[in-house]
Motif scaffolding. Structure first.
Motif, PDB file in Angstrom:
ATOM      1  N   GLN A 150      43.648  41.567  62.511  1.00 41.58           N
ATOM      2  CA  GLN A 150      44.010  40.804  61.316  1.00 41.58           C
ATOM      3  C   GLN A 150      45.515  40.561  61.317  1.00 41.58           C
ATOM      4  N   PHE A 152      48.581  38.718  59.146  1.00 47.08           N
ATOM      5  CA  PHE A 152      48.813  38.185  57.803  1.00 47.08           C
ATOM      6  C   PHE A 152      50.279  38.317  57.419  1.00 47.08           C
ATOM      7  N   ILE A 279      47.055  34.195  55.660  1.00 49.08           N
ATOM      8  CA  ILE A 279      46.052  34.974  56.400  1.00 49.08           C
ATOM      9  C   ILE A 279      45.519  34.145  57.552  1.00 49.08           C
ATOM     10  N   LEU A 280      45.492  34.732  58.744  1.00 46.79           N
ATOM     11  CA  LEU A 280      44.858  34.073  59.893  1.00 46.79           C
ATOM     12  C   LEU A 280      43.440  34.607  60.051  1.00 46.79           C
TER      13      LEU A 280
ATOM     14  N   GLY B 308      47.571  40.551  51.875  1.00 48.53           N
ATOM     15  CA  GLY B 308      46.876  39.778  52.903  1.00 48.53           C
ATOM     16  C   GLY B 308      45.713  40.517  53.533  1.00 48.53           C
ATOM     17  N   PHE B 309      45.894  41.798  53.831  1.00 48.90           N
ATOM     18  CA  PHE B 309      44.842  42.543  54.512  1.00 48.90           C
ATOM     19  C   PHE B 309      43.573  42.631  53.664  1.00 48.90           C
ATOM     20  N   SER B 312      41.672  39.311  53.033  1.00 50.99           N
ATOM     21  CA  SER B 312      41.022  38.750  54.211  1.00 50.99           C
ATOM     22  C   SER B 312      39.819  39.556  54.673  1.00 50.99           C
ATOM     23  N   THR B 313      39.965  40.878  54.684  1.00 52.85           N
ATOM     24  CA  THR B 313      38.958  41.703  55.345  1.00 52.85           C
ATOM     25  C   THR B 313      37.899  42.246  54.391  1.00 52.85           C
TER      26      THR B 313
END
Lengths: 338, 338
Positions: A150, A152, A279-280, B308-309, B312-313
């Protein structure tokens, strides 16, 4: 020692404890920001971070002034760590599923100078950041111990950043997180059912309607998703399906850096430089090649706060219709003439 | 007109637009707070809110000073509204699932005076708030148009509150939100598999271990969940399975108000009155009686920011081990002598 724990009621996974754990008062919100004098990410303060795992030299005339332009270092306060066994999974026999917090947590320092947004970098230097994203993905994929990476950005205190110097974070995990796996599964199902990528179809529908488009270039499209959970949320995707940015060539990377910089610039001008997350979304390493994951980027300013309703229901309240958000971002041009 | 929209990639539902929608600058974070003079929730300013749907008179000597103690009003800026058709579902034929934003959004004003936390109320007045929760659940269940009611508190700006005067929100929905349905399904599965409630088993394991217990009373237990996603997150549940608080009798309600007040007090003393959310998890109205949902309350201060983490997850980073959080909350006694 960090630990992955799964909540038996919600089945949510949480990374508990870690080097980040400390006394209660450290959680109280800090409003003071480091000056460039004591910023651990500024050139000259390299001894304040762990040894770099990758360095990108400054180009042009800047090489005389700065020893590096982009620097990748292990996170000094990692959420997960390679200093524990990668296996075995431990179980305590009750309802409490958990595993040791193996993983790798890195920081990409995006400039030797104390600047606070990607948009302040030259295009060449923005491209270097994307080059670093590519290289970390390739390296961590080849490492063999990880299933997902992840990448970000947290920009500004309201977006969860503790340092303002422009940087990205990289978290390599030995498993694929639930939301990533669900998304990958949906790409696979849609591909099986229709023979094409779900995101390709979304992009085509957005282009046909036009009302939520923010920016476009020959290879990429940026739009406010139809069911944006945040005001001014932007999704940026390649028009053609690809699972990862790892294969992008120099010209494509430059085009990507340009359109991402444009979107961030539009958000910063429309909203007086708000805090934001980037975020990618990239494919899990063990995905089947037939599953056709379609990489994309999410960018959203942090204007509203998730509150009791969102935390409880998993349903979001977004007061800003994305059609209105896209119109305002389109109007927020690059210059008075644009 | 508010709308429920489902994102085709994440399958997340979002309530888009609404009376809350407005110009961009209104999203910028406000640090100024209303004084009690212009607070729409204070006694004397009743004309600033819609007409009350339910009123609870002040008791004891206070009835002479205040016309009411707890007042339930429609939300002036509702996220969902009954002023649209409850059906039919509309579909636009593309990937974009959506429905009209039918629902009911209310505010429970918990005091005629300008106080900012439930913990400042007398026990009798705290009980009135729980009585209002019960009554709204019963009334909205009997209404027949709703499938689920979410009751929650946002306390302080960091928790998403726009007004500081102590209050709760009630959102009645014509459908069961995804996270609530998943939790209900898990209760049903565990019941089928083991013959008992998942949360009863969790509570028993917590009591046996003791290390995450924060407070307990004859009927209720409060603990920091083993996989807390937030620092100092507390779950409060009845020892015996019950789907809703609607059947609690006066004595039980008083015991509940006491232990909730104690937990909030411990959090406020340990962390210098942080912003916090309180969420009531209650059964969907159409749940099967064999599914044995087990009601509970979540309370968590807002010290860290989802970044971000997490966005996203779907996996959370919590730097504070819940065992440490529980120990600190236990130490944060009610008085120097406790």
């Amino acid at each position: 020692m960090p630990e992955y724990r799964q909540d038996p009621l919600s089945q949510r996974w949480v990374i508990v404890g870690s080097e980040r754990s400390s006394r209660p008062q450290e959680f109280v919100e800090r409003t003071d920001r480091p000056s460039d004098l004591n910023c651990p990410f500024c050139a000259g303060n390299e001894e304040q971070t762990p040894h770099a795992v990758q360095i990108y030299p400054a180009t042009n005339g800047r090489a005389k002034t700065f020893p590096w332009q982009v620097r990748v270092v292990p996170n000094k306060y990692p959420a997960v760590t390679t200093e524990v066994p990668a296996s075995p999974t431990s179980q305590n026999g009750s309802l409490h599923r958990h595993e040791i917090g193996f993983g790798q947590h890195e920081v990409i320092i995006e400039s030797p100078e104390h600047i606070t947004s990607l948009s302040e970098l030259s295009l060449a230097d923005q491209v270097l950041v994307w080059r670093a994203y590519q290289d970390r993905l390739r390296t961590l994929r080849q490492d063999g111990r990880f299933k997902y990476v992840q990448i970000f950005k947290n920009v500004g205190a309201a977006a969860g950043a503790s340092l303002e110097h422009t940087h990205s974070q990289v978290v390599a995990l030995p498993w694929t997180p639930p939301d990533v796996q669900s998304e990958a599964d949906r790409f696979g199902q849609h591909q099986t059912k229709t023979g094409r990528s779900l995101l390709t179809q979304i992009v085509e529908e957005e282009l046909a309607s036009g009302e939520r488009i923010v920016a476009q270039s020959p290879r990429f499209v940026a739009f406010c998703p139809w069911a944006s959970r945040f005001p001014y949320q932007v999704c940026l995707a390649p028009r053609k399906q690809a699972g990862t940015i790892e294969q992008l060539q120099a010209g494509e990377l430059s085009e990507l850096a340009t359109i991402v910089g444009e979107v961030i610039g539009r958000i910063e001008r429309a909203l007086a430089r708000p805090s934001y997350n980037l975020i990618l979304h990239t494919e899990p390493f063990d995905i089947g090649s037939h599953d056709h994951y379609h990489w994309h980027i999410e960018i959203f300013p942090r204007l509203t706060k998730a509150a009791g309703f969102e935390w409880s229901t998993g349903c979001w309240m977004n007061p800003q219709p994305p059609e209105q958000a896209a119109a305002l971002l389109r109007e927020s041009g690059l210059s008075p003439a644009s």
